[in-house]
Scaffold this motif. Structure first.
Motif, PDB file in Angstrom:
ATOM      1  N   GLN A   1       0.843  -1.186   0.000  1.00 45.62           N
ATOM      2  CA  GLN A   1       0.000   0.000   0.000  1.00 45.62           C
ATOM      3  C   GLN A   1       0.888   1.249   0.000  1.00 45.62           C
ATOM      4  O   GLN A   1       1.758   1.385   0.845  1.00 45.62           O
ATOM      5  N   LEU A   2       0.665   2.116  -0.970  1.00 51.02           N
ATOM      6  CA  LEU A   2       1.429   3.352  -1.045  1.00 51.02           C
ATOM      7  C   LEU A   2       0.579   4.510  -0.559  1.00 51.02           C
ATOM      8  O   LEU A   2      -0.637   4.531  -0.722  1.00 51.02           O
ATOM      9  N   GLN A   3       1.235   5.492   0.017  1.00 49.59           N
ATOM     10  CA  GLN A   3       0.573   6.755   0.352  1.00 49.59           C
ATOM     11  C   GLN A   3       1.307   7.878  -0.351  1.00 49.59           C
ATOM     12  O   GLN A   3       2.541   7.917  -0.348  1.00 49.59           O
ATOM     13  N   LEU A   4       0.537   8.777  -0.953  1.00 52.05           N
ATOM     14  CA  LEU A   4       1.099   9.882  -1.723  1.00 52.05           C
ATOM     15  C   LEU A   4       0.656  11.195  -1.074  1.00 52.05           C
ATOM     16  O   LEU A   4      -0.527  11.380  -0.780  1.00 52.05           O
ATOM     17  N   VAL A   5       1.596  12.101  -0.882  1.00 52.39           N
ATOM     18  CA  VAL A   5       1.291  13.391  -0.284  1.00 52.39           C
ATOM     19  C   VAL A   5       1.862  14.490  -1.175  1.00 52.39           C
ATOM     20  O   VAL A   5       3.085  14.596  -1.330  1.00 52.39           O
ATOM     21  N   GLU A   6       0.970  15.287  -1.751  1.00 54.02           N
ATOM     22  CA  GLU A   6       1.401  16.391  -2.614  1.00 54.02           C
ATOM     23  C   GLU A   6       1.662  17.646  -1.780  1.00 54.02           C
ATOM     24  O   GLU A   6       1.059  17.860  -0.731  1.00 54.02           O
ATOM     25  N   SER A   7       2.535  18.488  -2.292  1.00 49.83           N
ATOM     26  CA  SER A   7       2.815  19.780  -1.686  1.00 49.83           C
ATOM     27  C   SER A   7       3.356  20.713  -2.759  1.00 49.83           C
ATOM     28  O   SER A   7       3.663  20.281  -3.873  1.00 49.83           O
ATOM     29  N   GLY A   8       3.462  21.985  -2.410  1.00 51.58           N
ATOM     30  CA  GLY A   8       4.057  22.938  -3.327  1.00 51.58           C
ATOM     31  C   GLY A   8       3.071  23.832  -4.044  1.00 51.58           C
ATOM     32  O   GLY A   8       3.474  24.742  -4.781  1.00 51.58           O
ATOM     33  N   GLY A   9       1.792  23.595  -3.848  1.00 54.91           N
ATOM     34  CA  GLY A   9       0.807  24.457  -4.487  1.00 54.91           C
ATOM     35  C   GLY A   9       0.749  25.821  -3.832  1.00 54.91           C
ATOM     36  O   GLY A   9       1.387  26.071  -2.799  1.00 54.91           O
ATOM     37  N   GLY A  10      -0.011  26.723  -4.451  1.00 60.45           N
ATOM     38  CA  GLY A  10      -0.135  28.052  -3.891  1.00 60.45           C
ATOM     39  C   GLY A  10      -0.675  29.028  -4.906  1.00 60.45           C
ATOM     40  O   GLY A  10      -1.178  28.640  -5.962  1.00 60.45           O
ATOM     41  N   LEU A  11      -0.544  30.299  -4.575  1.00 63.02           N
ATOM     42  CA  LEU A  11      -1.003  31.377  -5.446  1.00 63.02           C
ATOM     43  C   LEU A  11       0.191  31.962  -6.181  1.00 63.02           C
ATOM     44  O   LEU A  11       1.208  32.299  -5.558  1.00 63.02           O
ATOM     45  N   VAL A  12       0.073  32.096  -7.479  1.00 56.86           N
ATOM     46  CA  VAL A  12       1.155  32.639  -8.286  1.00 56.86           C
ATOM     47  C   VAL A  12       0.554  33.510  -9.386  1.00 56.86           C
ATOM     48  O   VAL A  12      -0.564  33.281  -9.843  1.00 56.86           O
ATOM     49  N   GLN A  13       1.316  34.504  -9.802  1.00 51.89           N
ATOM     50  CA  GLN A  13       0.856  35.381 -10.876  1.00 51.89           C
ATOM     51  C   GLN A  13       1.056  34.718 -12.236  1.00 51.89           C
ATOM     52  O   GLN A  13       1.940  33.856 -12.387  1.00 51.89           O
ATOM     53  N   PRO A  14       0.273  35.116 -13.208  1.00 52.32           N
ATOM     54  CA  PRO A  14       0.494  34.597 -14.566  1.00 52.32           C
ATOM     55  C   PRO A  14       1.940  34.821 -15.005  1.00 52.32           C
ATOM     56  O   PRO A  14       2.515  35.895 -14.748  1.00 52.32           O
ATOM     57  N   GLY A  15       2.499  33.804 -15.621  1.00 53.58           N
ATOM     58  CA  GLY A  15       3.893  33.849 -16.035  1.00 53.58           C
ATOM     59  C   GLY A  15       4.854  33.303 -15.002  1.00 53.58           C
ATOM     60  O   GLY A  15       6.044  33.119 -15.296  1.00 53.58           O
ATOM     61  N   GLY A  16       4.372  33.068 -13.810  1.00 54.01           N
ATOM     62  CA  GLY A  16       5.222  32.569 -12.736  1.00 54.01           C
ATOM     63  C   GLY A  16       5.442  31.065 -12.794  1.00 54.01           C
ATOM     64  O   GLY A  16       4.976  30.388 -13.718  1.00 54.01           O
ATOM     65  N   SER A  17       6.147  30.567 -11.785  1.00 50.35           N
ATOM     66  CA  SER A  17       6.497  29.144 -11.728  1.00 50.35           C
ATOM     67  C   SER A  17       6.186  28.569 -10.357  1.00 50.35           C
ATOM     68  O   SER A  17       6.197  29.287  -9.343  1.00 50.35           O
ATOM     69  N   LEU A  18       5.917  27.284 -10.362  1.00 51.97           N
ATOM     70  CA  LEU A  18       5.764  26.516  -9.135  1.00 51.97           C
ATOM     71  C   LEU A  18       6.337  25.130  -9.363  1.00 51.97           C
ATOM     72  O   LEU A  18       6.323  24.633 -10.503  1.00 51.97           O
ATOM     73  N   ARG A  19       6.797  24.508  -8.296  1.00 53.41           N
ATOM     74  CA  ARG A  19       7.203  23.110  -8.376  1.00 53.41           C
ATOM     75  C   ARG A  19       6.396  22.313  -7.371  1.00 53.41           C
ATOM     76  O   ARG A  19       6.468  22.555  -6.162  1.00 53.41           O
ATOM     77  N   LEU A  20       5.628  21.376  -7.889  1.00 56.50           N
ATOM     78  CA  LEU A  20       4.848  20.485  -7.034  1.00 56.50           C
ATOM     79  C   LEU A  20       5.680  19.254  -6.708  1.00 56.50           C
ATOM     80  O   LEU A  20       6.450  18.768  -7.543  1.00 56.50           O
ATOM     81  N   SER A  21       5.492  18.773  -5.496  1.00 56.91           N
ATOM     82  CA  SER A  21       6.166  17.552  -5.060  1.00 56.91           C
ATOM     83  C   SER A  21       5.130  16.524  -4.639  1.00 56.91           C
ATOM     84  O   SER A  21       4.074  16.880  -4.114  1.00 56.91           O
ATOM     85  N   CYS A  22       5.457  15.273  -4.844  1.00 52.69           N
ATOM     86  CA  CYS A  22       4.595  14.174  -4.419  1.00 52.69           C
ATOM     87  C   CYS A  22       5.489  13.177  -3.684  1.00 52.69           C
ATOM     88  O   CYS A  22       6.261  12.443  -4.316  1.00 52.69           O
ATOM     89  N   ALA A  23       5.394  13.174  -2.386  1.00 48.12           N
ATOM     90  CA  ALA A  23       6.177  12.256  -1.573  1.00 48.12           C
ATOM     91  C   ALA A  23       5.465  10.918  -1.503  1.00 48.12           C
ATOM     92  O   ALA A  23       4.281  10.845  -1.147  1.00 48.12           O
ATOM     93  N   VAL A  24       6.187   9.866  -1.864  1.00 48.39           N
ATOM     94  CA  VAL A  24       5.612   8.520  -1.905  1.00 48.39           C
ATOM     95  C   VAL A  24       6.158   7.713  -0.739  1.00 48.39           C
ATOM     96  O   VAL A  24       7.369   7.584  -0.584  1.00 48.39           O
ATOM     97  N   SER A  25       5.250   7.202   0.096  1.00 54.36           N
ATOM     98  CA  SER A  25       5.693   6.347   1.193  1.00 54.36           C
ATOM     99  C   SER A  25       6.083   5.001   0.612  1.00 54.36           C
ATOM    100  O   SER A  25       5.394   4.454  -0.234  1.00 54.36           O
ATOM    101  N   GLY A  26       7.203   4.491   1.026  1.00 55.91           N
ATOM    102  CA  GLY A  26       7.700   3.281   0.411  1.00 55.91           C
ATOM    103  C   GLY A  26       8.575   3.638  -0.778  1.00 55.91           C
ATOM    104  O   GLY A  26       8.703   4.790  -1.160  1.00 55.91           O
ATOM    105  N   ASN A  27       9.173   2.651  -1.359  1.00 59.44           N
ATOM    106  CA  ASN A  27      10.113   2.907  -2.453  1.00 59.44           C
ATOM    107  C   ASN A  27       9.411   3.036  -3.797  1.00 59.44           C
ATOM    108  O   ASN A  27       8.424   2.356  -4.068  1.00 59.44           O
ATOM    109  N   ILE A  28       9.949   3.924  -4.604  1.00 63.87           N
ATOM    110  CA  ILE A  28       9.496   4.020  -5.989  1.00 63.87           C
ATOM    111  C   ILE A  28      10.253   2.976  -6.788  1.00 63.87           C
ATOM    112  O   ILE A  28      11.479   2.936  -6.751  1.00 63.87           O
TER     113      ILE A  28
END
Length: 115
Positions: A1-28
């Motif tokens: 059984q894997l658990q996935l937890v996303e992070s990195g979202g937020g508010l950004v202006q047009p043209g900006g950048s974000l990096r989302l992360s997905c931490a996976v419990s257990g090995n990929i």
């Protein structure tokens, strides 16, 4: 059984950048397929980007050349680098891992692109 937890979202202006992360419990594992999806208000969930078991990346046409999916096996994390963000990229973004016949999903992270 894997658990996935996303992070990195937020508010950004047009043209900006974000990096989302997905931490996976257990090995990929090399055989895992990984994807990012998104769901905007009032719309169906749509596929955004994928990383195949062979390491090939694929993108929806709307994000091609702006988004990059990658994974770090040491950190057991999947990333989505999003550049040149547009208002229409506003959505909840979900990480998805496919292992064999099973699908695993995270809880989602909100991305809002607004001036």
């Amino acid at each position: 059984q894997l658990q996935l937890v996303e992070s990195g979202g937020g508010l950004v202006q047009p043209g900006g950048s974000l990096r989302l992360s997905c931490a996976v419990s257990g090995n990929i594992f090399s055989g895992d397929g990984m994807n990012w999806y998104r769901q905007a208000p009032g719309k169906q969930r749509e596929w955004v980007a994928g990383l195949t078991t062979g390491g090939t990346t694929n993108y929806a046409g709307s994000v091609q050349s702006r988004f990059t999916i990658s994974r770090d096996k040491v950190k057991n994390t999947v990333y989505l680098q999003m550049n040149s963000l547009k208002v229409e990229d506003t959505a909840v973004y979900y990480c998805n891992v496919i292992r064999g016949s099973r699908d695993y999903w995270g809880q989602g992270t909100q991305v809002t692109v607004s001036s």
